[in-house]
Design a protein around this motif. Sequence first.
Motif, PDB file in Angstrom:
ATOM      1  N   TRP A   1       0.909  -1.118   0.085  1.00 20.79           N
ATOM      2  CA  TRP A   1      -0.124   0.072  -0.125  1.00 20.79           C
ATOM      3  C   TRP A   1       0.813   1.251  -0.056  1.00 20.79           C
ATOM      4  CZ3 TRP A   1      -0.355   3.988   3.700  1.00 20.79           C
ATOM      5  CH2 TRP A   1      -1.510   4.730   3.483  1.00 20.79           C
ATOM      6  N   ARG A   2       1.830   0.974   0.759  1.00 25.08           N
ATOM      7  CA  ARG A   2       3.000   2.424   0.911  1.00 25.08           C
ATOM      8  C   ARG A   2       3.483   2.627  -0.631  1.00 25.08           C
ATOM      9  NH1 ARG A   2       6.326   0.674   4.359  1.00 25.08           N
ATOM     10  NH2 ARG A   2       7.524  -0.255   3.017  1.00 25.08           N
ATOM     11  N   ASP A   3       3.965   1.451  -1.114  1.00 26.41           N
ATOM     12  CA  ASP A   3       4.509   1.671  -2.412  1.00 26.41           C
ATOM     13  C   ASP A   3       3.507   2.134  -3.711  1.00 26.41           C
ATOM     14  OD1 ASP A   3       6.891   0.883  -1.417  1.00 26.41           O
ATOM     15  OD2 ASP A   3       6.957  -1.172  -2.037  1.00 26.41           O
ATOM     16  N   LEU A   4       2.200   1.841  -3.519  1.00 26.79           N
ATOM     17  CA  LEU A   4       1.355   2.132  -4.372  1.00 26.79           C
ATOM     18  C   LEU A   4       0.939   3.567  -4.326  1.00 26.79           C
ATOM     19  CD1 LEU A   4      -1.006  -0.869  -4.639  1.00 26.79           C
ATOM     20  CD2 LEU A   4       0.626  -0.339  -6.254  1.00 26.79           C
TER      21      LEU A   4
ATOM     22  N   SER B   1      10.318  -4.885  -3.342  1.00 28.07           N
ATOM     23  CA  SER B   1       9.052  -4.677  -3.200  1.00 28.07           C
ATOM     24  C   SER B   1       8.154  -5.404  -4.124  1.00 28.07           C
ATOM     25  CB  SER B   1       8.582  -3.282  -3.316  1.00 28.07           C
ATOM     26  OG  SER B   1       7.293  -2.936  -3.611  1.00 28.07           O
ATOM     27  N   VAL B   2       6.958  -5.548  -3.895  1.00 28.82           N
ATOM     28  CA  VAL B   2       5.944  -6.443  -4.998  1.00 28.82           C
ATOM     29  C   VAL B   2       5.852  -5.437  -6.101  1.00 28.82           C
ATOM     30  CG1 VAL B   2       3.609  -7.284  -5.078  1.00 28.82           C
ATOM     31  CG2 VAL B   2       5.014  -7.439  -2.942  1.00 28.82           C
TER      32      VAL B   2
ATOM     33  N   ARG C   1       8.324  -4.162 -10.101  1.00 24.84           N
ATOM     34  CA  ARG C   1       8.567  -4.095 -11.584  1.00 24.84           C
ATOM     35  C   ARG C   1       7.368  -3.145 -12.061  1.00 24.84           C
ATOM     36  NH1 ARG C   1       6.986  -9.935 -14.658  1.00 24.84           N
ATOM     37  NH2 ARG C   1       7.548  -8.864 -17.053  1.00 24.84           N
ATOM     38  N   LEU C   2       6.415  -2.793 -11.367  1.00 28.10           N
ATOM     39  CA  LEU C   2       5.601  -1.699 -11.931  1.00 28.10           C
ATOM     40  C   LEU C   2       6.370  -0.239 -11.729  1.00 28.10           C
ATOM     41  CD1 LEU C   2       2.749  -0.630 -12.803  1.00 28.10           C
ATOM     42  CD2 LEU C   2       2.087  -0.754 -10.276  1.00 28.10           C
ATOM     43  N   GLY C   3       7.137  -0.289 -10.736  1.00 26.72           N
ATOM     44  CA  GLY C   3       7.797   1.079 -10.498  1.00 26.72           C
ATOM     45  C   GLY C   3       8.780   1.326 -11.700  1.00 26.72           C
TER      46      GLY C   3
END
Length: 534
Positions: free
Chosen positions: A258-261, A286-287, A290-292
Amino acid sequence: MMLRTLLRLVIVIVLPVGLLLTVESYNPVHYIKNRILLNYFVNTYNGTFFLIDRDLAERPQSAWRDRVASLDNHFGYRLRLTPLAELLTQTQYGDTLREGGYVYAEADTDVLWRRVGDSDWVVEMVLDETDDEETLRSARGTLFLLGDMFAKAPEAQWPQLLTQLQAEFRFPLEMLTLTGLDISAEKQEALMQKGYAWTTTDDDETLFYYRIGDSDKILSAGPTPSPGGVVLSYLVTVFAAILLATALGLLSWLTPLWRDLKRLDRTASEFGQGRLEHRVTLRKGSVAARLGRSFNAMADSIQKLMRSHQQLTNAVAHDLRTPLARLRFAVEILESEDCTAEEQERYRKSIHASIDSLDYLINQLLTHSRYSRAIDINHFSEIDLAALVEEEVDLHQPERSDLACEFVCDETLRGARIWADSRAIGRVLHNLLDNASRYAQSRVRVSLRRDGALCRLKVEDDGPGIPLVERETILQPFAQLGNAERASSGGHGLGLAIVSQIAQWHQGDVTVGDSPLGGAAIEVSWPARAPSAG
């Protein structure tokens, strides 16, 4: 990445649950279970221990061991008398024992302890669990003590004695008569023969009946607490512990996600407001890592595209200004009354030249724009690449009769069908030959070869070459070598930029180097396979 994340989540959930179910020290599940069992045994045997205390209080302490050994024969559980000092060194519940409280210990055998009054002795009840005889064994000693107490007292005092005992027992006691019993004939027969019997209620609770001596008075005890309720409470506790561990595991997994999103959302919002230099920074594990990375790659591409468009706009404005200035000046001269016929002819030619320059610039921009888009698979087909290149070389040779244009081709490519955009490849070769012819002194060489899975098309010349510091720059739109050449060439610096775009269109690359002929060598390479759309 996702597999490692799921594995970490499983470990976070399973490990705490496994520890809660196996490790006893500092384990909340085992603590709660012991509290539940202690509460159950205290409710069941509080009255029993009261009777034992009262029975022992009537005797000297020297006779207590023999009396407890005698009572043990009447109990379903083993009954012992243990020195208080011995237990104080074996258990951490010394304060509880000294204050006369109950202590339940779970080891090889379950044990219930309680101090006898203010003495230095502790009654120890060893609770060996059985199946069919558990109910009788748990109650037999209690029933014996009750019967013995009532047998010693006159019948007239029984109601008062019953009231006194009720205050110490955690379940109801009631005095009934044989005729008032609501039990089966089988139970009545057992009551008459053995002096005791029991029944089970619909709630899995037990009612005991004890006949006092040879009288018609029956002492009813119960319903007593059910062991099933203890099991249910334990299962509920374990289930709650599993849910708690699962919730904590999910929380530990979802919180950083949640923090990363949120960080990604904040960066995307800032990027959308025009701050194109912003990038998201996430932990490597982090999960959303890859999206980052995908977001940052997209942001880099957008920022690069925006800068390219800005540079392109500036360059277009610059290249439009010169022909437009010529047009304005020529029109003003033609409108002048002092303009001679010779001047009118010269400025008309200037107007036509400016219009041609604008038309060429627009066509080049449209071509560059076309190959800047994503791949259009409809333009690709299997072509005879060697024949296409050879034809383009033959068409180009008459443009400068003083140049010798040589074509070298691998024999393996003669007649071979290569998947490519024929129109785009023709444009590449035309632009490269046009660029080489502009700077070559006497010789141009075109070579086509197969290098593993790559097709390589190279154009070389014997001109001045391209300085190392400018080899990357010339592939950008409106980039040319020196103002003097630019002024004399009449170009706009889009030729090699279009070549670079077409190479990317084919998922290939452009390299600029030195030629053995003495000038520049520009090579376009791309995979000899069908491109992936998009």
